[in-house]
Design a protein around this motif. Structure first.
Motif, PDB file in Angstrom:
ATOM      1  N   ALA A  50       0.898  66.680  -3.927  1.00  0.00           N
ATOM      2  CA  ALA A  50       1.570  65.400  -4.177  1.00  0.00           C
ATOM      3  C   ALA A  50       3.018  65.645  -4.599  1.00  0.00           C
ATOM      4  CB  ALA A  50       0.824  64.622  -5.261  1.00  0.00           C
ATOM      5  N   TRP A  51       3.207  66.616  -5.456  1.00  0.00           N
ATOM      6  CA  TRP A  51       4.569  66.895  -5.913  1.00  0.00           C
ATOM      7  C   TRP A  51       5.448  67.342  -4.745  1.00  0.00           C
ATOM      8  CZ3 TRP A  51       8.452  70.382  -6.074  1.00  0.00           C
ATOM      9  CH2 TRP A  51       9.476  70.159  -7.011  1.00  0.00           C
ATOM     10  N   LEU A  88       5.063  66.751  -1.621  1.00  0.00           N
ATOM     11  CA  LEU A  88       5.302  65.603  -0.735  1.00  0.00           C
ATOM     12  C   LEU A  88       6.370  64.687  -1.328  1.00  0.00           C
ATOM     13  CD1 LEU A  88       1.556  64.964   0.091  1.00  0.00           C
ATOM     14  CD2 LEU A  88       3.292  65.162   1.873  1.00  0.00           C
ATOM     15  N   GLU A  89       6.245  64.421  -2.614  1.00  0.00           N
ATOM     16  CA  GLU A  89       7.215  63.538  -3.276  1.00  0.00           C
ATOM     17  C   GLU A  89       8.636  64.092  -3.190  1.00  0.00           C
ATOM     18  OE1 GLU A  89       4.427  61.645  -6.874  1.00  0.00           O
ATOM     19  OE2 GLU A  89       5.780  63.307  -7.260  1.00  0.00           O
ATOM     20  N   HIS A  90       8.722  65.402  -3.209  1.00  0.00           N
ATOM     21  CA  HIS A  90      10.040  66.019  -3.252  1.00  0.00           C
ATOM     22  C   HIS A  90      10.485  66.557  -1.900  1.00  0.00           C
ATOM     23  CE1 HIS A  90       8.849  65.678  -7.426  1.00  0.00           C
ATOM     24  NE2 HIS A  90      10.132  65.622  -7.694  1.00  0.00           N
ATOM     25  N   GLY A 138       7.925  58.743  -1.530  1.00  0.00           N
ATOM     26  CA  GLY A 138       8.172  59.600  -2.689  1.00  0.00           C
ATOM     27  C   GLY A 138       8.660  58.814  -3.902  1.00  0.00           C
ATOM     28  N   LEU A 189       0.467  59.570   0.033  1.00  0.00           N
ATOM     29  CA  LEU A 189       1.720  60.086   0.590  1.00  0.00           C
ATOM     30  C   LEU A 189       1.492  60.650   1.984  1.00  0.00           C
ATOM     31  CD1 LEU A 189       2.930  61.802  -2.688  1.00  0.00           C
ATOM     32  CD2 LEU A 189       4.382  60.242  -1.389  1.00  0.00           C
ATOM     33  N   ARG A 211      -2.491  60.422  -5.251  1.00  0.00           N
ATOM     34  CA  ARG A 211      -1.266  60.003  -4.576  1.00  0.00           C
ATOM     35  C   ARG A 211      -0.921  60.921  -3.423  1.00  0.00           C
ATOM     36  NH1 ARG A 211       0.297  63.164  -8.790  1.00  0.00           N
ATOM     37  NH2 ARG A 211       2.341  64.173  -8.751  1.00  0.00           N
ATOM     38  N   ALA A 212      -1.404  62.165  -3.477  1.00  0.00           N
ATOM     39  CA  ALA A 212      -1.163  63.058  -2.346  1.00  0.00           C
ATOM     40  C   ALA A 212      -1.715  62.434  -1.063  1.00  0.00           C
ATOM     41  CB  ALA A 212      -1.805  64.413  -2.594  1.00  0.00           C
TER      42      ALA A 212
END
Lengths: 655, 655
Positions: A599-600, A602-604, B609, B602, B598-599
């Motif tokens: 998730a991190w 993907l977010e970034h 994001g 996403l 959330r992964a």
């Protein structure tokens, strides 16, 4: 898999094997907690403690001049191996040889060494490490117990002024301890000099509490019931001036306080620096306890059948189920990763602390007091120990829990040992430093980048400290601000490639992702701290608002260090099957680590959706391949049969 | 917060309060496991069991004609409330009143009811539910124990043919049970008719094993040591023909087997349908056990100080730390969510099973045998019970673990009760159906969409069954294939909006996301199954390849159901502070649930994001707000003082 086992054992194979052999001779301790009353169990643990002392385990770690071998690395490796057996024994050994004897060695001087060390190492003199108080666990600097010098008699008066100052959770205090290393605020001539350590007798030879000392029992615990944790209250207990462990600070007969370390904070942290050994040891023990559980659960899953293909005469093996592989094999890979990270830590520890000759040391040379190595080395080691301890102990909690669930109801029966492993290891995430506090210590160390840090770093990583430093950190670390942008360019991100699988098994790719995350998180924390302070907010509030972010950054750092340790171990492994299998297991670990926090990424913008899904698919595929030799991988841990030949496994073999 | 507490107690307040009051009268049981030997503890649990029987708890759930009140909902609510006290008592009550007496009620006929029920409900006749075998836990259809009809004597011969056929883990078997409801393959005239249940005496009135019956003790367990789990081996034990619980199948004296349910699978699953009550009960008990832990940990965190702002005279409260809020408050919100989901489940259960008049029922009307409600209702209920049990018990494991860690070393001491909660509840994820098996059952039910499902749905959700059905499912469910595309258009996704926070607290947005995920996962599984079968792969392999996907789909469904139950509860809550706080807590639950996965969102383009990060920020903000009334929220659980006034909490109050 002899080769793999030898590779895992590494340079301290001999020390590990001594303890493995010893386990056979005290295998009956493994179910003592079930057979005996609590007091009998404690006594049985003590009896065994003296046995392993006679076999030479603890003395291995002490200087030659006190009858030891000066082999710190071997001592830690042996201690870790104790975790293959009864964990109360391991913890009691840690209290007696690591904490109590360690305090005498590191904080005391020759007269203390001469008088006590030999007896402490045989277990003839049983001792406590009386630091924690009822009101003060992690925040050691706020301890309330006092040791007030009375120059008229030349004695210290040790006293418990409040209910919250009671010494609590002290191993060896409830039943066996005779002498306690007591941490107290030292008051000389009406002035407080901060926390120091004194040796205070608490019980007579006959086992009765001494006058002024009130001892009680913490009673039953979730696990580790072979350790006699207790509470100590002092009512104006007098000890001679020589009771002060005076390596770093001395009190003259006339009441003059002297220390070569002028800064009180610096002095305090130097004294506490000796705690690092406890953290190195507990982390290693946790990782080894998870090896025991993984061995049991994977062997069971490779034999136990349930359900299966329609029309098939036999049910399917648990380990052939996708979900079962998914639950166990990434944890097995992480156990390996942590094993190698721990081995690197022990090497560093032995190199740096092994150089300690036990003599008083002036820190004016910038090397600081207490141990060998430079100040920088020691701070780096402390952070490494804190981080490995945090991840190793959380791993043990998670892995043993999963092993229990994967073995179903059988895993809940005491005879199959997972229950004891679970109950006994549960507190590892708390003792020797609460994991969340330790990860803050790690992150703080990174933020201050080890420079300018002496006297500012408290080994317990208090929020108070960080908050106080927040302004300085934020202002001076603006260099971090540009870092994210630079990293964005250099970290490989092949998600733009037409093939989402491209490079997924590339070591540099894995390390690049984890490095990017770590640096990005640290820079983000620094920015937030600075923004808060710039806005005029109260420092504690500013820090507290990003506490979860700080802890995530600390964890990201340690995960990167662990990953790289596994990479080094693959590179150094014997060519052929051993290296090939380790590489495959490494890939599983790396990809499962990235998947856990995808998730991190993907977010970034470091992973695309398709690439993220490709990672999950590859984790599944690797699980399927590693399943073929999963039992070899647990065999290589070399856990003695007595610890893992539990009824559900032995029975399955015969069915 | 009286209003909130009454709202939580709901329609079964009276039943809950009876048990709460009872807890006061047997509060001493709470530390019996620490004070007593294992056998004494078991006997003390039995004594208390009879007390609560005398207070009328179990009879509440039984039909009026057998002295009960026919209030199934109140019975379950009361049973759940037992989880506020000693959990061995709760489990033993479940074995005796739920499983043993329940088997007699649901599987037996009038002669069994008349002969046994009254004594079973007082605890004068102690019984076992002897289903699980050493080799067969989840896969009940493969049980090996046989019950062979001997028409020459008119008896059944009950026998354990192999080591793996040994009855294992049977509550009440090791010490107290006299009569066992034994599940065995029924053999009549050389023909096997599948698993049926018979009543077999195992001990004399004096407590001695009867001839041909070998009883042993499973020995100590991680927890629940007040329950005497044991093993039973039968050596050609003869029981009269009337011992067969013959509601669904009868054997005439001459050896004619008759059943109104012709299809053997359908008969088997109808009989096992009665297991749903156990699942409803265990899920509720787990949720209530987590309330006890949350109450202790949050009250402690609201009183305990550690570290703090520099220069402040007082240290800060644990609950004021961001990380502490983060660790505890989303779990508190989820405890509420599960509470409301469980309340909906109990309503459905009471409505459907409460209509069971205990009489034999022909299923030719499509309503099926066994209970009230339509076949569709019952299958839906089974899935709801399975799903809530899985999520409720995993929640208990996670929440209690977190509470223990959040209370540090004090949480590890038995006197503070978290240790018993942890150890006792740990097996809940396994018994009454392993959670991973249950989630497969849920997913399978969704795939077959409850239609055409009678006779195909096995309540234990075996992989074997799913694999066998895979072709059919995949082919007939192609309607699902278009679903994802359609959903993509209708689910609100405001991440394109300029304001990433827009609509984040919108109920429809939360439900839309979780519905999308559920349907997308189900469609994906169906597609993969079909693709595998089309490619000619073996059905078991095809299923096994996407087992993790199947389980994720099942979980996604249950999370959506739980979320919507919380939405309903907010809507129905009294206006004003109660509803406002519940809405805020609901928002925290919804957003933390989305954040946890959330992964996935996403990866599937449902979150950007920035929006994902906005969710994390809002979770933090909500934690900060809810912290202000967190202790009110745990007070509203109404856990009796005896269960939560532990030393670390009481002591902190006085410091």
């Amino acid at each position: 898999m002899t080769e793999l086992r030898e590779y895992l054992d590494g340079p301290h194979k001999a020390a590990r094997d001594v303890v493995r052999d010893g386990l056979a001779s005290h295998a009956s301790l493994l179910d003592a907690g079930l057979r005996l009353s609590r007091d009998e169990y404690r006594d049985e643990v003590l009896r065994t403690l003296k046995e392993i002392a006679a076999q030479g385990h603890p003395s291995r770690g002490f200087p030659k001049e006190y009858g030891g071998q000066g082999d710190l690395g071997g001592f830690i490796a042996g201690f870790e191996t104790l975790a293959f057996g009864d964990l109360s024994l391991m913890v009691k050994a840690g209290v007696q040889f690591g904490l109590f004897a360690g305090a005498i060695l590191h904080l005391g001087t020759e007269r203390h060494h001469d008088r006590y060390l030999a007896d402490a190492l045989t277990g003839d003199l049983l001792g406590c490490f009386a630091m924690t108080e009822t009101g003060h666990g992690s925040n050691v600097q706020s301890l309330e117990t006092t040791a007030t010098y009375d120059e008229t008699t030349g004695e210290f008066v040790v006293h418990t002024p409040t209910a919250s100052a009671r010494k609590d959770y002290i191993g060896n205090a409830a039943r066996h301890g005779r002498l306690a290393a007591v941490f107290a605020q030292l008051v000389v001539g009406g002035q407080t000099h901060g926390v120091h350590c004194l040796l205070v007798p608490i019980r007579s030879d006959a086992g009765e509490p001494l006058p002024g000392v009130t001892l009680s029992d913490c009673g039953p615990k979730l696990g580790l019931n072979g350790v006699d944790n207790g509470r100590i209250v002092f009512d104006q207990v007098r000890v001679p001036r020589e009771a002060l462990l005076d390596r770093y600070a001395q009190v003259d007969a006339d009441g003059t306080y002297r220390s070569e370390i002028e800064n009180p904070d610096r002095r305090f942290f130097t004294m506490l620096g000796t705690l690092v050994q406890g953290r190195v040891s507990v982390g290693g023990a946790a990782i080894n306890a998870s090896k025991v559980a993984m061995t049991i659960a994977i062997r069971y899953a490779a034999q136990r059948r349930q359900f299966g293909a329609p029309g098939s005469p036999e049910e399917a093996l648990l380990l052939d189920y996708r979900m079962h592989q998914r639950r166990l094999l990434p944890l097995l890979a992480r156990t390996y990763a942590l094993h190698f990270a721990q081995a690197e830590l022990v090497d560093n520890f032995a190199r740096i602390f092994g150089a300690d000759d036990g003599a008083p040391r002036d820190d004016s040379d910038g090397r600081g007091g207490g141990t060998g190595g430079t100040e920088h080395d020691r701070r780096a080691l402390e952070a490494q120990a804190a981080g490995t301890k945090a991840l190793g102990t959380w791993h043990a909690t998670e892995a043993i829990q999963m092993c229990r669930e994967a073995c179903g109801g059988a895993g809940y029966l005491a005879e199959n040992r997972l229950s004891a492993l679970k109950a006994d290891t549960d507190v590892f995430t708390t003792f020797e430093g609460d994991n969340t506090v330790l990860l803050q210590l790690v992150a703080k160390g990174l933020l201050t980048d080890y420079r300018r840090s002496f006297g500012e770093l408290d080994p317990l990583g208090t929020a108070r400290f960080v908050a106080a430093q927040a302004v300085e950190i934020a202002v001076e670390k603006t260099a971090l601000r540009g870092l994210v942008e630079r990293l964005r360019d250099v970290v490989p991100n092949r998600s733009d490639s037409a093939d989402p699988d491209a490079g997924l098994r590339d070591d540099d790719y894995h390390a690049g992702l984890l490095r990017f995350r770590e640096q990005h998180m640290l820079a983000g924390v620094a920015r937030r701290l600075k923004a808060g302070i710039d806005a005029g907010d109260e420092a504690f509030e500013v820090f507290n608002r990003c506490q979860d972010h700080v802890i995530a950054a600390g964890r990201a750092h340690v995960e990167r260090v662990v990953l790289e340790a596994f990479q080094h171990a693959v590179q150094a492994a014997p060519e052929g099957e051993t290296r090939d299998r380790l590489k495959e297991l490494y890939d599983l670990h790396a990809l499962a680590t990235i998947e856990n926090d995808r998730a991190w990424f993907l977010e970034h913008g470091r992973l695309s959706g398709p690439r993220s899904k490709a990672i999950t698919a590859l984790v599944n595929e690797l699980c399927g391949r590693i399943r073929g030799y999963a039992t070899d991988l647990v065999d290589a841990f070399g856990v003695p049969g007595a610890a893992v030949d539990v009824p559900m496994v032995v029975r399955s073999q015969h069915e």
